[in-house]
Design a protein around this motif. Structure first.
Motif, short mmCIF file in Angstrom:
data_model
loop_
_atom_site.label_atom_id
_atom_site.label_comp_id
_atom_site.label_asym_id
_atom_site.label_seq_id
_atom_site.Cartn_x
_atom_site.Cartn_y
_atom_site.Cartn_z
N SER A 131 -6.46 5.98 3.64
CA SER A 131 -5.60 6.75 2.89
C SER A 131 -4.29 7.46 3.56
O SER A 131 -3.62 8.02 3.10
N GLU A 154 0.05 -3.27 1.96
CA GLU A 154 0.60 -4.13 0.87
C GLU A 154 -0.03 -3.68 -0.40
O GLU A 154 -1.27 -3.26 -0.33
N ASP A 155 0.42 -3.83 -1.67
CA ASP A 155 -0.14 -3.57 -3.05
C ASP A 155 -1.32 -4.63 -2.96
O ASP A 155 -1.25 -5.67 -2.44
N GLY A 156 -2.39 -4.07 -3.47
CA GLY A 156 -3.45 -4.86 -3.75
C GLY A 156 -4.62 -4.84 -2.71
O GLY A 156 -5.48 -5.87 -2.70
N GLN A 188 -8.24 -8.10 0.46
CA GLN A 188 -7.01 -8.29 -0.24
C GLN A 188 -7.34 -9.13 -1.43
O GLN A 188 -8.28 -10.09 -1.58
N ARG A 212 -3.93 -9.89 -6.88
CA ARG A 212 -3.44 -9.46 -8.00
C ARG A 212 -1.89 -9.25 -7.86
O ARG A 212 -1.02 -9.49 -8.84
N PHE A 213 -1.45 -9.07 -6.70
CA PHE A 213 0.06 -8.93 -6.68
C PHE A 213 0.77 -10.19 -5.82
O PHE A 213 2.03 -10.56 -5.77
N LYS A 227 -5.80 0.88 -6.20
CA LYS A 227 -4.43 1.64 -6.62
C LYS A 227 -3.43 0.77 -6.10
O LYS A 227 -3.35 0.23 -4.65
N ASN A 228 -2.15 0.88 -6.48
CA ASN A 228 -0.91 0.58 -5.81
C ASN A 228 -0.70 1.32 -4.56
O ASN A 228 -0.75 2.55 -4.41
N ASN A 229 -0.31 0.55 -3.27
CA ASN A 229 0.09 1.22 -2.09
C ASN A 229 -0.97 2.50 -1.82
O ASN A 229 -0.40 3.44 -1.79
N LEU A 259 7.34 0.46 2.45
CA LEU A 259 6.79 0.30 1.19
C LEU A 259 7.88 0.40 -0.07
O LEU A 259 8.64 1.22 -0.07
N ARG A 260 7.74 -0.42 -1.03
CA ARG A 260 8.71 -0.32 -2.21
C ARG A 260 8.32 0.66 -3.20
O ARG A 260 7.29 0.82 -3.28
#
Length: 252
Positions: free
Chosen positions: A41, A77-79, A100, A103-104, A237-239, A251-252
């Motif tokens: 994290s 990346e997300d997911g 991975q 989901r995204f 969790k996202n990001n 990251l967006r």
């Protein structure tokens, strides 16, 4: 590397040997490990994961390992989660695995081959970048990372675990009851693995427990009947990584 037999020993005489309980027992026991497994994290933890990842790949595929000296775009990346095993004694990184989900975005292996109808549209998770220490305890760490993978998939409603293994590592996954996604195709070059040929395999989460039990698998108790509070995985969790690896993206 070999999967653990029914009993295994820790790498140091200072650590009490870990024992997988008898297949016959019915109660669930708690077992402490000499290391922890957590989801990365922060940047420091990711750097430790990247270091052990690179070192592990360098032992087996040194040319490809040159591309793994720094974090990859996929790590943030997300997911996606990156697992890190760390020694309780001194915090040394002992192993890592990246998970991975689709989901995204599609799984990394889908850059190279389309999934069959039996998996298309299902919630999937692909384990990649598995790397463990070359020390004796690395065999233990690898099995714990796979249990963490299984636990993470359960917590996040994943239909099937997907993994790709080059020879002879693919045999280890077969011993864990993973099955070929495309048995007729054999080994398939994968773009995200330097175009090295890999055997693509999967294990349905809802079938895993019954398969291991029916086969009287030596790791059944370890995976199912033993609680390991040192494994810290949970909901996606996202990001998860709140930063961008240097030289990749934001990251967006």
């Amino acid at each position: 590397m070999q999967l653990l037999p029914a009993h295994f020993h820790a790498a140091s005489s200072n650590v009490r040997p870990l024992r997988i309980p008898s297949f016959q027992r019915t109660e669930c026991l708690e077992e402490k490990l000499p290391f922890t497994v957590r989801m990365v994290s922060d940047e420091h933890a990711l750097s430790k994961a990247v270091e052990i990842r690179h070192a592990a790949y360098k032992r087996h595929v040194p040319l490809f390992a040159e591309s793994l000296k720094t974090p990859e775009t996929t790590d943030a990346e997300d997911g996606v989660v990156v697992l890190l095993a760390e020694s309780k004694l001194d915090g040394t990184a002992l192993g890592t695995m990246r998970i991975q989900t689709n989901r995204f975005r599609p799984l990394s292996l889908e850059q190279s081959i389309a999934l069959p109808d039996s998996l298309a549209g299902r919630p999937l998770a692909e384990a990649t970048r598995l790397g463990v220490t070359g020390q004796r305890i690395g065999r233990v760490v690898k099995n714990v990372l796979f249990k963490a993978f299984y636990m993470y998939c359960q917590a996040n409603g994943v239909h099937s675990m997907v993994i790709a293994g080059r020879a002879p590592i693919d045999r280890q996954y077969a011993r864990l009851m993973f099955e070929d996604v495309y048995p007729e195709k054999g080994f398939i070059p994968l773009r995200h693995a330097g175009d090295m040929p890999h055997r693509i395999m999967q294990l349905k989460i809802s079938d895993a427990k019954a398969k291991w039990q029916e086969a009287m698998h030596p790791l059944y108790d370890f995976f199912i009947r033993t609680s390991h509070p040192d494994i810290h995985v949970g909901r996606m969790k996202n990001n998860v990584l709140p930063f961008a690896p240097v030289g990749t993206f934001r990251l967006r």
